[in-house]
Write an enzyme that holds these catalytic residues in place. Structure first.
Site, PDB file in Angstrom:
ATOM      1  N   HIS A 142    -107.082 -13.795 -45.837  1.00  0.00           N
ATOM      2  CA  HIS A 142    -106.053 -13.171 -46.656  1.00  0.00           C
ATOM      3  C   HIS A 142    -106.372 -13.427 -48.112  1.00  0.00           C
ATOM      4  O   HIS A 142    -106.864 -14.498 -48.450  1.00  0.00           O
ATOM      5  CB  HIS A 142    -104.666 -13.752 -46.308  1.00  0.00           C
ATOM      6  CG  HIS A 142    -103.550 -12.895 -46.778  1.00  0.00           C
ATOM      7  ND1 HIS A 142    -103.064 -12.970 -48.058  1.00  0.00           N
ATOM      8  CD2 HIS A 142    -102.840 -11.928 -46.155  1.00  0.00           C
ATOM      9  CE1 HIS A 142    -102.086 -12.089 -48.188  1.00  0.00           C
ATOM     10  NE2 HIS A 142    -101.934 -11.434 -47.052  1.00  0.00           N
ATOM     11  N   ASP A 172    -101.286 -10.074 -38.915  1.00  0.00           N
ATOM     12  CA  ASP A 172    -101.769  -9.031 -38.007  1.00  0.00           C
ATOM     13  C   ASP A 172    -102.463  -9.568 -36.770  1.00  0.00           C
ATOM     14  O   ASP A 172    -102.740  -8.818 -35.844  1.00  0.00           O
ATOM     15  CB  ASP A 172    -102.745  -8.114 -38.757  1.00  0.00           C
ATOM     16  CG  ASP A 172    -102.031  -7.315 -39.819  1.00  0.00           C
ATOM     17  OD1 ASP A 172    -100.912  -6.868 -39.541  1.00  0.00           O
ATOM     18  OD2 ASP A 172    -102.583  -7.149 -40.910  1.00  0.00           O
TER      19      ASP A 172
HETATM   20  N1  ACO Z   1    -114.126 -12.604 -41.009  1.00  0.00           N
HETATM   21  C1  ACO Z   1    -115.270 -13.136 -41.481  1.00  0.00           C
HETATM   22  N2  ACO Z   1    -115.479 -13.445 -42.771  1.00  0.00           N
HETATM   23  C2  ACO Z   1    -114.482 -13.204 -43.639  1.00  0.00           C
HETATM   24  C3  ACO Z   1    -113.260 -12.657 -43.228  1.00  0.00           C
HETATM   25  C4  ACO Z   1    -113.098 -12.344 -41.865  1.00  0.00           C
HETATM   26  N3  ACO Z   1    -111.960 -11.824 -41.405  1.00  0.00           N
HETATM   27  N4  ACO Z   1    -112.443 -12.506 -44.297  1.00  0.00           N
HETATM   28  C5  ACO Z   1    -113.140 -12.954 -45.350  1.00  0.00           C
HETATM   29  N5  ACO Z   1    -114.364 -13.381 -44.958  1.00  0.00           N
HETATM   30  C6  ACO Z   1    -115.398 -13.991 -45.832  1.00  0.00           C
HETATM   31  C7  ACO Z   1    -116.090 -12.930 -46.654  1.00  0.00           C
HETATM   32  O1  ACO Z   1    -117.243 -12.439 -46.021  1.00  0.00           O
HETATM   33  C8  ACO Z   1    -116.379 -13.679 -47.922  1.00  0.00           C
HETATM   34  O2  ACO Z   1    -117.535 -14.440 -47.701  1.00  0.00           O
HETATM   35  P1  ACO Z   1    -118.563 -14.734 -48.931  1.00  0.00           P
HETATM   36  O3  ACO Z   1    -117.774 -15.479 -49.957  1.00  0.00           O
HETATM   37  O4  ACO Z   1    -119.643 -15.539 -48.294  1.00  0.00           O
HETATM   38  O5  ACO Z   1    -119.003 -13.384 -49.422  1.00  0.00           O
HETATM   39  C9  ACO Z   1    -115.217 -14.631 -48.068  1.00  0.00           C
HETATM   40  O6  ACO Z   1    -114.723 -14.840 -46.751  1.00  0.00           O
HETATM   41  C10 ACO Z   1    -114.105 -14.119 -48.971  1.00  0.00           C
HETATM   42  O7  ACO Z   1    -113.748 -12.825 -48.512  1.00  0.00           O
HETATM   43  P2  ACO Z   1    -113.293 -11.644 -49.477  1.00  0.00           P
HETATM   44  O8  ACO Z   1    -113.460 -10.338 -48.776  1.00  0.00           O
HETATM   45  O9  ACO Z   1    -113.976 -11.796 -50.819  1.00  0.00           O
HETATM   46  O10 ACO Z   1    -111.765 -11.999 -49.671  1.00  0.00           O
HETATM   47  P3  ACO Z   1    -110.644 -10.988 -50.125  1.00  0.00           P
HETATM   48  O11 ACO Z   1    -109.537 -11.818 -50.637  1.00  0.00           O
HETATM   49  O12 ACO Z   1    -111.200  -9.933 -51.029  1.00  0.00           O
HETATM   50  O13 ACO Z   1    -110.249 -10.255 -48.745  1.00  0.00           O
HETATM   51  C11 ACO Z   1    -109.185  -9.694 -46.711  1.00  0.00           C
HETATM   52  C12 ACO Z   1    -109.135 -10.557 -47.990  1.00  0.00           C
HETATM   53  C13 ACO Z   1    -109.428  -8.198 -47.084  1.00  0.00           C
HETATM   54  C14 ACO Z   1    -107.843  -9.783 -45.993  1.00  0.00           C
HETATM   55  C15 ACO Z   1    -110.337 -10.227 -45.795  1.00  0.00           C
HETATM   56  O14 ACO Z   1    -110.073 -11.569 -45.437  1.00  0.00           O
HETATM   57  C16 ACO Z   1    -110.533  -9.349 -44.544  1.00  0.00           C
HETATM   58  O15 ACO Z   1    -111.242  -8.340 -44.607  1.00  0.00           O
HETATM   59  N6  ACO Z   1    -109.893  -9.738 -43.398  1.00  0.00           N
HETATM   60  C17 ACO Z   1    -109.947  -8.937 -42.195  1.00  0.00           C
HETATM   61  C18 ACO Z   1    -108.953  -7.787 -42.313  1.00  0.00           C
HETATM   62  C19 ACO Z   1    -107.515  -8.243 -42.191  1.00  0.00           C
HETATM   63  O16 ACO Z   1    -107.153  -9.009 -41.302  1.00  0.00           O
HETATM   64  N7  ACO Z   1    -106.668  -7.696 -43.084  1.00  0.00           N
HETATM   65  C20 ACO Z   1    -105.219  -7.969 -43.054  1.00  0.00           C
HETATM   66  C21 ACO Z   1    -104.772  -8.644 -44.315  1.00  0.00           C
HETATM   67  S1  ACO Z   1    -103.095  -9.101 -44.187  1.00  0.00           S
HETATM   68  C22 ACO Z   1    -102.271  -7.696 -44.447  1.00  0.00           C
HETATM   69  O17 ACO Z   1    -102.676  -6.766 -45.067  1.00  0.00           O
HETATM   70  C23 ACO Z   1    -100.917  -7.674 -43.912  1.00  0.00           C
END
Ligand code: ACO
Length: 428
Positions: free
Chosen positions: A305, A362
């Site tokens: 998140h 979620d």
């Molecule tokens: N699985 C594996 N790796 C992940 C995940 C994941 N679910 N989420 C983040 N990471 C990793 C990224 O690859 C990144 O790694 P790096 O630093 O080595 O490049 C690091 O963690 C940070 O991730 P970002 O994408 O930069 O974080 P951001 O804050 O931009 O994204 C998000 C947050 C979009 C929710 C992300 O965690 C994700 O895509 N999760 C899966 C989708 C999801 O569950 N979305 C629901 C959000 S809650 C909602 O909307 C109600």
């Protein structure tokens, strides 16, 4: 408490004001920065930027805290009702008994849709995603409810807000009915907000539909858990659309469009699809390895998140609700076992620990919605239904804010500098 910070930029010493909220990080007021230095700030994805001030919802992502108007989400989910939370978000306070009765009555009197809207549905393909229908139909409300489109009138804004909260269950249920070829069910206002939605979704005109109180309570709680979440992507979209003076129905349609994405509201659908694909506990390591692989775009859906770097407090309640509903319905689902084990394994894996990736709301919501009988394609539509109150509360707050301006981010331009047009026959 610091009241200014010093910045040396473009050979100038600036004292920038620091603003303090009631709780949470202070913010540096950079509104005069461009005028005084000719420079912008750069913050794609708004990771360090507050786009507004707001008194509705507070999140402490490090501690896993979520408060609506000061009340913890766990207490609201346990002790309150969705109608009460709607009143709280919209009006700032928990209602008295009389206020709650009046509010519930008002919402129940706005549940019907203009009959001609039913013809809109018939224009969609039967296999259309419910979110595609929701975007279209909610936007189309502006063509039918022009009498509440004067955004400068607080009374009209409130009527439009009530209409949106009231009609969203009808719209979502109709999207479902259309997809399965069953007749639309008209609302029945003696039922609760949530009971009415369940009946419009799962009832048929041929039989009496009896609302199951266990499902009704669980669904109501799911709505509470999704009601608002401060300046997330879809809420910011609603605010940005509304900042130009667009009517509320168009703004909420914009919010629905943003929510649809798999990185936001669409994650509940994606999470359950992923859990089903994993299927059995022994395949979990393979998926964890894929999520960690930089060369694989796969991510654990329902994990991570932008704000929570701790357990999402909504996920805690959601997990507990799955247990309660399964126990009450005397059912089980192997997908829940996969989810529990996946959570356990991910939370003990250094990759997820270091990056502070925890289950979000979620992760478990799909398991319970599926048990209730919703197809995965409806999950995000249910999220949109519940989030509508948050969107309208935030939209109202923005319009009423005397400092409100049209939202207009700046950019760091990296394209070609000025060059002369080359006629077609002179281009190589
Ligand atoms: N699985 C594996 N790796 C992940 C995940 C994941 N679910 N989420 C983040 N990471 C990793 C990224 O690859 C990144 O790694 P790096 O630093 O080595 O490049 C690091 O963690 C940070 O991730 P970002 O994408 O930069 O974080 P951001 O804050 O931009 O994204 C998000 C947050 C979009 C929710 C992300 O965690 C994700 O895509 N999760 C899966 C989708 C999801 O569950 N979305 C629901 C959000 S809650 C909602 O909307 C109600």
């Amino acid at each position: 408490m610091t009241d200014t910070v010093k910045l040396n930029a473009a050979d100038k010493d600036l004292d920038l004001k620091v603003l303090h909220g009631s709780v949470g990080p202070d913010v540096i007021d950079i509104r005069k920065l461009y005028a005084q230095t000719g420079m912008f700030t750069y913050d794609p994805g708004f990771t360090s930027t507050a786009s507004c001030d707001s008194a509705i919802t507070y999140i402490d992502g490090d501690e896993g805290v979520l408060l609506h108007r000061g009340y913890p989400i766990g207490q609201l989910a346990e002790q309150s009702s969705f109608m009460e939370v709607c009143h709280l978000l919209l009006n700032g306070e928990l209602p008295t008994k009389d206020e709650l009765d009046k509010f519930t009555y008002t919402i129940s009197r706005h549940t019907m849709l203009h009959e001609q809207l039913a013809t809109f549905y018939r224009g969609f393909r039967r296999d259309a995603h419910p979110m595609a229908i929701m975007c279209g139909v909610v936007g189309a409300l502006s063509a039918f409810y022009q009498d509440s489109a004067d955004i400068t009138d607080p009374q009209q804004r409130m009527i439009a807000s009530h209409r949106l909260i009231a009609k969203m269950p009808t719209i979502a249920a109709m999207a479902y009915k259309y997809s399965i070829g069953q007749p639309f069910m008209h609302p029945k206002n003696e039922l609760s907000y949530t009971g009415n939605f369940l009946r419009m979704t799962f009832g048929v005109p041929a039989e009496e539909y009896v609302v199951d109180p266990v499902i009704e309570k669980a669904m109501d709680r799911i709505f509470i858990l999704h009601a608002d979440h401060e300046q997330n992507a879809s809420t910011s979209t609603v605010r940005l659309a509304g900042s130009s003076g667009a009517n509320p129905f168009a703004c909420i349609a914009a919010g629905i469009a943003c929510l649809w994405g798999p990185a936001h509201g669409g994650a509940n659908e994606a999470a359950l699809n992923m859990l089903r694909e994993i299927g059995t506990v022994d395949r979990i390591p393979e998926y964890i390895a894929r999520a960690k692989d930089k060369n694989d775009p796969f991510r654990l859906m329902g994990f991570g998140h932008r704000v929570y770097k701790n357990y999402d407090p909504r996920a805690t309640v959601m997990q507990q609700t799955v247990r309660e509903v399964f126990a009450a319905m005397k059912v089980s689902d192997p997908v829940f076992d996969v989810a529990l084990k996946l959570e356990e394994m991910a939370l003990s894996d250094p990759y997820f620990i270091e990056k502070k990736l925890f289950p979000n709301v979620d992760f478990y919501s799909g398991v319970i919605l599926s048990a209730i009988g919703f197809p995965t394609t409806m999950f995000t539509a249910l999220f949109a239904l519940a989030r509508t109150v948050g969107w309208v509360a935030q939209w109202n707050e923005m319009i009423a804010d005397p400092e409100q301006k049209i939202g207009r981010p700046r950019q760091l331009y990296t394209g070609p500098t000025q060059r002369d047009y080359v006629p077609l026959d002179a281009r190589s």
